[in-house]
Write an enzyme that holds these catalytic residues in place. Structure first.
Site, PDB file in Angstrom:
ATOM      1  CB  VAL A 119      -1.918  10.477   6.773  1.00 13.21           C
ATOM      2  CG1 VAL A 119      -1.208   9.692   7.871  1.00 13.21           C
ATOM      3  CG2 VAL A 119      -1.313  11.874   6.655  1.00 13.21           C
ATOM      4  N   GLY A 120      -3.677   8.145   5.477  1.00 11.69           N
ATOM      5  CA  GLY A 120      -4.315   6.838   5.698  1.00 11.69           C
ATOM      6  C   GLY A 120      -3.857   5.802   4.685  1.00 11.69           C
ATOM      7  CG  HIS A 168       3.820   4.785   3.734  1.00 10.50           C
ATOM      8  ND1 HIS A 168       4.857   4.978   4.620  1.00 10.50           N
ATOM      9  CD2 HIS A 168       2.776   4.341   4.466  1.00 10.50           C
ATOM     10  CE1 HIS A 168       4.441   4.671   5.841  1.00 10.50           C
ATOM     11  NE2 HIS A 168       3.191   4.280   5.781  1.00 10.50           N
ATOM     12  CG  ASP A 185       8.168   5.967   5.094  1.00  5.33           C
ATOM     13  OD1 ASP A 185       8.001   5.096   5.955  1.00  5.33           O
ATOM     14  OD2 ASP A 185       7.256   6.368   4.344  1.00  5.33           O
ATOM     15  N   GLY A 244     -10.617  11.436  10.116  1.00  7.07           N
ATOM     16  CA  GLY A 244     -10.106  10.536  11.157  1.00  7.07           C
ATOM     17  C   GLY A 244      -9.666  11.333  12.373  1.00  7.07           C
ATOM     18  NE  ARG A 288      -2.497  -5.987  -3.873  1.00 11.70           N
ATOM     19  CZ  ARG A 288      -1.539  -5.964  -4.787  1.00 11.70           C
ATOM     20  NH1 ARG A 288      -0.391  -5.400  -4.510  1.00 11.70           N
ATOM     21  NH2 ARG A 288      -1.707  -6.526  -5.949  1.00 11.70           N
ATOM     22  N   GLY A 341      -9.087   9.797  15.790  1.00 13.89           N
ATOM     23  CA  GLY A 341      -8.109   8.711  15.888  1.00 13.89           C
ATOM     24  C   GLY A 341      -6.845   9.161  16.606  1.00 13.89           C
ATOM     25  CD  GLN A 342      -2.336   5.517  17.419  1.00 19.31           C
ATOM     26  OE1 GLN A 342      -1.814   5.700  18.514  1.00 19.31           O
ATOM     27  NE2 GLN A 342      -1.868   4.629  16.546  1.00 19.31           N
TER      28      GLN A 342
HETATM   29  P1  NAX Z   1      -6.989   5.261  14.264  1.00 11.59           P
HETATM   30  O1  NAX Z   1      -7.704   3.974  14.020  1.00 11.59           O
HETATM   31  O2  NAX Z   1      -6.579   5.642  15.631  1.00 11.59           O
HETATM   32  O3  NAX Z   1      -7.910   6.453  13.717  1.00 11.59           O
HETATM   33  C1  NAX Z   1      -8.524   6.430  12.475  1.00 11.59           C
HETATM   34  C2  NAX Z   1      -9.762   7.278  12.573  1.00 11.59           C
HETATM   35  O4  NAX Z   1     -10.336   7.394  11.263  1.00 11.59           O
HETATM   36  C3  NAX Z   1     -10.854   6.692  13.473  1.00 11.59           C
HETATM   37  O5  NAX Z   1     -11.247   7.653  14.440  1.00 11.59           O
HETATM   38  C4  NAX Z   1     -11.980   6.381  12.513  1.00 11.59           C
HETATM   39  O6  NAX Z   1     -13.274   6.562  13.078  1.00 11.59           O
HETATM   40  C5  NAX Z   1     -11.728   7.395  11.405  1.00 11.59           C
HETATM   41  N1  NAX Z   1     -12.357   7.087  10.126  1.00 11.59           N
HETATM   42  C6  NAX Z   1     -12.549   5.875   9.539  1.00 11.59           C
HETATM   43  N2  NAX Z   1     -13.197   6.005   8.389  1.00 11.59           N
HETATM   44  C7  NAX Z   1     -13.427   7.310   8.219  1.00 11.59           C
HETATM   45  C8  NAX Z   1     -14.076   8.068   7.209  1.00 11.59           C
HETATM   46  N3  NAX Z   1     -14.656   7.491   6.144  1.00 11.59           N
HETATM   47  N4  NAX Z   1     -14.138   9.419   7.358  1.00 11.59           N
HETATM   48  C9  NAX Z   1     -13.601  10.014   8.437  1.00 11.59           C
HETATM   49  N5  NAX Z   1     -12.976   9.346   9.429  1.00 11.59           N
HETATM   50  C10 NAX Z   1     -12.887   8.014   9.303  1.00 11.59           C
HETATM   51  O7  NAX Z   1      -5.767   5.265  13.258  1.00 11.59           O
HETATM   52  P2  NAX Z   1      -4.443   6.168  13.306  1.00 11.59           P
HETATM   53  O8  NAX Z   1      -3.422   5.513  14.125  1.00 11.59           O
HETATM   54  O9  NAX Z   1      -4.833   7.560  13.600  1.00 11.59           O
HETATM   55  O10 NAX Z   1      -3.944   6.021  11.785  1.00 11.59           O
HETATM   56  C11 NAX Z   1      -4.662   6.569  10.718  1.00 11.59           C
HETATM   57  C12 NAX Z   1      -4.104   6.080   9.379  1.00 11.59           C
HETATM   58  O11 NAX Z   1      -2.758   6.503   9.215  1.00 11.59           O
HETATM   59  C13 NAX Z   1      -4.080   4.560   9.241  1.00 11.59           C
HETATM   60  O12 NAX Z   1      -4.573   4.226   7.946  1.00 11.59           O
HETATM   61  C14 NAX Z   1      -2.604   4.232   9.320  1.00 11.59           C
HETATM   62  O13 NAX Z   1      -2.289   3.049   8.637  1.00 11.59           O
HETATM   63  C15 NAX Z   1      -2.011   5.442   8.657  1.00 11.59           C
HETATM   64  N6  NAX Z   1      -0.576   5.693   8.884  1.00 11.59           N
HETATM   65  C16 NAX Z   1       0.145   6.184   7.862  1.00 11.59           C
HETATM   66  C17 NAX Z   1       1.478   6.507   7.974  1.00 11.59           C
HETATM   67  C18 NAX Z   1       2.252   7.056   6.825  1.00 11.59           C
HETATM   68  O14 NAX Z   1       3.463   7.232   6.994  1.00 11.59           O
HETATM   69  N7  NAX Z   1       1.690   7.350   5.654  1.00 11.59           N
HETATM   70  C19 NAX Z   1       2.194   6.280   9.244  1.00 11.59           C
HETATM   71  C20 NAX Z   1       1.299   6.181  10.435  1.00 11.59           C
HETATM   72  C21 NAX Z   1       0.012   5.433  10.195  1.00 11.59           C
HETATM   73  O15 NAX Z   1       0.270   4.061  10.276  1.00 11.59           O
END
Ligand code: NAX
Length: 328
Positions: free
Chosen positions: A129-130, A187, A159, A11, A98, A14-15
């Site tokens: 993280v995802g 989480h 958290d 990812g 879900r 991503g942001q």
């Molecule tokens: P973004 O949507 O900005 O970026 C995600 C990126 O992952 C995209 O560029 C997408 O192309 C890429 N991606 C999707 N499938 C993929 C794969 N199979 N292989 C490689 N890359 C892939 O999301 P972002 O804001 O960066 O957040 C990423 C993840 O972090 C989300 O699932 C979000 O829910 C999770 N988080 C987890 C947190 C935690 O505390 N555990 C907190 C922050 C965040 O919400």
């Protein structure tokens, strides 16, 4: 100086990826003596954006950055990986159940687990993280039978950091004065931030707060729903703070936690504190020599027990759901 450590980030375009990569390359993940090679994994449509980030990484002229490679193939991206940061995931879209969410993420974390199993270095450490992070970590782990299970972890450090900041604000102290806070469970909104063992300038935090209503009705829900509060204010989900927490998680796992404090990590349960063995749940841990250990012997009063049990119940339900889907 030592050989570069291979850090794979999924990812990457991503942001969170954008907030994370520059800090890794600057040495904040592994320390100022450790060169890193970045291996970025993205889906094909986002490879170009990842290439753009790689150009900017080059323009920083980071002395510790030994190279950046970009992949759209998991097997290649995880070849030789020492530290794997699994950030890319499938977000919940409107009306998604879900089961659909877990299945969509199974399609990502199963092949990534297999790729880690096939090619990772012997010392690999994985942080998911995802979201749903705990269960995604469980999926990846169950497809990497040759990697020790405890190397798969999920991020609850954001958290943990949020809870420290809220508690410090309430008590009018600095965050450095707060120690031994714990996030238990998932989480998710069921997580339990526990201040009963926390210390503020050496005194018990719950006694210092002495305000049960604040604890139950403000602190716990505020920490648990902080992600939504950020989205509401920023118009986008937490990114820099999430990247910061990922840095903290891996940094402390590799370099150790300070004496007299601990951190929270989502890790495979060994059955401690009545959390069923195998599920990936958040615990208080200390780290030393590249290994973590659950802090043992904490007394858990009824107020905490109920909340830990509720979050753990959610995790066992998620585990049962992915089992049903054949993902673990
Ligand atoms: P973004 O949507 O900005 O970026 C995600 C990126 O992952 C995209 O560029 C997408 O192309 C890429 N991606 C999707 N499938 C993929 C794969 N199979 N292989 C490689 N890359 C892939 O999301 P972002 O804001 O960066 O957040 C990423 C993840 O972090 C989300 O699932 C979000 O829910 C999770 N988080 C987890 C947190 C935690 O505390 N555990 C907190 C922050 C965040 O919400």
């Amino acid at each position: 100086t030592q050989a570069p450590v291979n850090v794979t980030v999924t990812g990457a375009a991503g942001q969170i990826g954008y907030a994370l990569l520059f800090r890794i390359a600057s040495g904040q993940l592994l320390g100022q003596d450790t060169p890193v090679k970045l291996r970025l994994l993205e889906i094909p449509q986002a490879v170009k954006a990842a290439e753009g980030t790689a150009l900017e990484l080059q323009d920083c002229a980071f002395p510790l950055l030994a190279g950046v490679d970009i992949f759209d193939d998991a097997t290649k991206a995880f070849d030789g990986v020492n530290v794997a940061l699994l950030v890319g995931a499938r977000p919940r879209s409107k009306g998604m159940e879900r089961g659909d969410l877990l299945e969509a993420n199974g399609g990502i974390f199963k092949p990534q687990g297999e790729a880690i199993n096939a090619g990772a270095a012997d010392d690999v450490k994985v942080l998911v993280v995802g979201n749903p992070a705990n269960t995604n970590a469980l999926i990846a782990q169950s497809h990497a039978p040759d990697v020790p299970a405890e190397r798969f972890t999920a991020m609850t450090r954001l958290d943990h950091n949020r809870a420290i900041a809220q508690l410090a604000t309430k008590l009018g102290v600095t965050v450095a004065d707060v120690k031994k806070l714990t996030i238990w469970g998932n989480h998710s909104a069921t997580q339990y931030p526990d201040i009963f063992h926390a210390e503020v300038n050496g005194k018990n935090a719950a006694e210092a707060v002495n305000d049960q209503a604040w604890l139950a009705d403000e602190f716990i829900p505020r920490v648990a729903k902080r992600g939504a509060e950020i989205i509401e204010a920023r118009g986008a989900s937490s990114a820099a703070s999430a990247a910061n927490a990922a840095i903290d998680h891996v940094h402390d796992w590799v370099n150790g936690t300070p004496q007299g404090d601990w951190v929270s990590m989502g890790i495979p349960s060994d059955g401690s504190y009545g959390v069923p063995e195998g599920i990936i749940s958040s615990f208080p841990v200390t780290c030393s020599g590249g290994k973590y250990e659950i802090v043992q012997g904490l007394e858990i009063a009824d107020f905490s027990r109920e909340r830990i049990d509720a979050s753990v119940r959610e995790l066992t339900e998620e585990r049962d759901a992915v089992k049903q889907l054949g993902l673990v």
